[in-house]
Design an enzyme around this catalytic site. Structure first.
Site, PDB file in Angstrom:
ATOM      1  N   PRO A   2     -10.974 -31.119  20.415  1.00 28.99           N
ATOM      2  CA  PRO A   2     -11.529 -31.205  21.767  1.00 28.99           C
ATOM      3  C   PRO A   2     -12.951 -31.739  21.729  1.00 28.99           C
ATOM      4  CG  PRO A   2     -10.773 -28.976  21.270  1.00 28.99           C
ATOM      5  CD  PRO A   2     -10.703 -29.755  20.003  1.00 28.99           C
ATOM      6  N   GLU A   3     -13.308 -32.486  22.742  1.00 25.74           N
ATOM      7  CA  GLU A   3     -14.661 -33.004  22.846  1.00 25.74           C
ATOM      8  C   GLU A   3     -15.562 -31.904  23.411  1.00 25.74           C
ATOM      9  OE1 GLU A   3     -15.396 -36.459  22.431  1.00 25.74           O
ATOM     10  OE2 GLU A   3     -13.354 -37.178  22.166  1.00 25.74           O
ATOM     11  N   LYS A  55     -19.177 -27.259  19.876  1.00 24.51           N
ATOM     12  CA  LYS A  55     -17.756 -26.993  20.068  1.00 24.51           C
ATOM     13  C   LYS A  55     -17.385 -25.525  19.884  1.00 24.51           C
ATOM     14  CE  LYS A  55     -16.545 -31.692  19.136  1.00 24.51           C
ATOM     15  NZ  LYS A  55     -15.819 -32.621  18.294  1.00 24.51           N
TER      16      LYS A  55
END
Ligand SMILES: [Zn+2]
Length: 275
Positions: A2-3, A55
């Protein structure tokens, strides 16, 4: 993976749904989490704050306890109203933090631990993290200094290295380098300061554009990301996922190749990104 914008939005959604409310149910597939829950129950604590750091997604609970999770490649947090059907299989559930109104469900999360705020401040991944592209402030000179410390790494791999700069993932890697006309295989030492500054500010601008608050309502996160500024879903990315399709700027077929130690897919236009 995921970004950063995905994690940021997930944290915001969880914060809206859970903050200020008491945890009435806690479930986990992690024995270490369950052990702490049995010793010092999570139920009965208030959710104080849910936030993103790069993140990492952090759920702060009253009584000096923070749940740190990291999504790696496949993990995600969903929020559901109690009784609403889950969008993922139950056997993918790793953590549930529920209030009387909402259930936050962590699916396929590989890394989760309870920490005190003091231990969180010493957590090695967080301590070594580079400037956060989605942070309220962004220390660009420090990010550039960290890139300069890795001259032999390709610019694409450097952009994914959270110790250099936090928040960009594999989609943004390809998109940002296209927007800046920089070849993803160029080594950091061959990218000048002006290009590096452009890469970082472009990444920050586009990550931030994708976390602009669409509404104040609580919505379950739906992946939606764009860099072209167009709203048609088929036109929202320049190069990512567009192998052999014509470049939106020059018509050259977009290329794709696995790159770096983790063989992450890189998309680029050999004409627009010749340097
Ligand atoms: Zn092109």
């Amino acid at each position: 993976m995921p970004e950063g914008d995905t994690i940021f939005r997930a944290a915001r959604t969880l914060h809206r749904a859970l903050a200020g409310h008491e945890v009435v149910r806690f479930e986990s597939m992690f024995p270490a989490l369950t052990r702490i829950h049995e010793d010092t129950p999570v139920t009965g604590r208030q959710v104080e704050r849910v936030s993103a750091a790069g993140k990492h997604l952090l759920i702060g609970l009253s009584g000096d306890l923070v749940l740190r999770t990291h999504m790696r490649m496949n993990g995600s947090w969903h929020i559901y109203r109690v009784g609403e059907p889950w969008q993922r299989a139950h056997h993918d559930m790793r953590i549930v933090v529920a209030t009387t109104a909402f259930e936050a469900v962590g699916f396929n999360i590989p890394i989760a631990e309870f920490l005190s705020p003091r231990a969180l401040a010493r957590q090695p991944d967080l301590r070594s993290m580079g400037p956060d592209l989605l942070g309220a402030t962004f220390d660009q000179p420090e990010a550039i200094r960290r890139f300069r410390g890795r001259p032999e790494v390709s610019i694409a791999d450097a952009l994914l290295n959270q110790r250099l700069v936090a928040g960009a993932g594999n989609v943004y890697k390809s998109e940002v380098l296209f927007l800046c006309g920089v070849n993803p295989f160029a080594l950091v030492r061959d990218v000048n300061d002006e290009q590096l500054a452009a890469i970082l500010s472009t990444a920050r601008k586009h990550l931030q554009a994708n976390v602009v608050d669409p509404a104040s309502a609580i919505v379950t996160y739906r992946g939606y990301r764009r860099t072209t500024g167009r709203s048609d879903p088929a036109e929202r990315l320049y190069v990512y996922g567009r192998e052999r399709l014509p470049c939106r700027r020059c018509g050259t077929p977009i290329r794709m190749r696995a790159q770096g130690p983790y063989a992450r897919l890189t998309y680029w236009c050999p004409t627009c990104q010749h340097t």
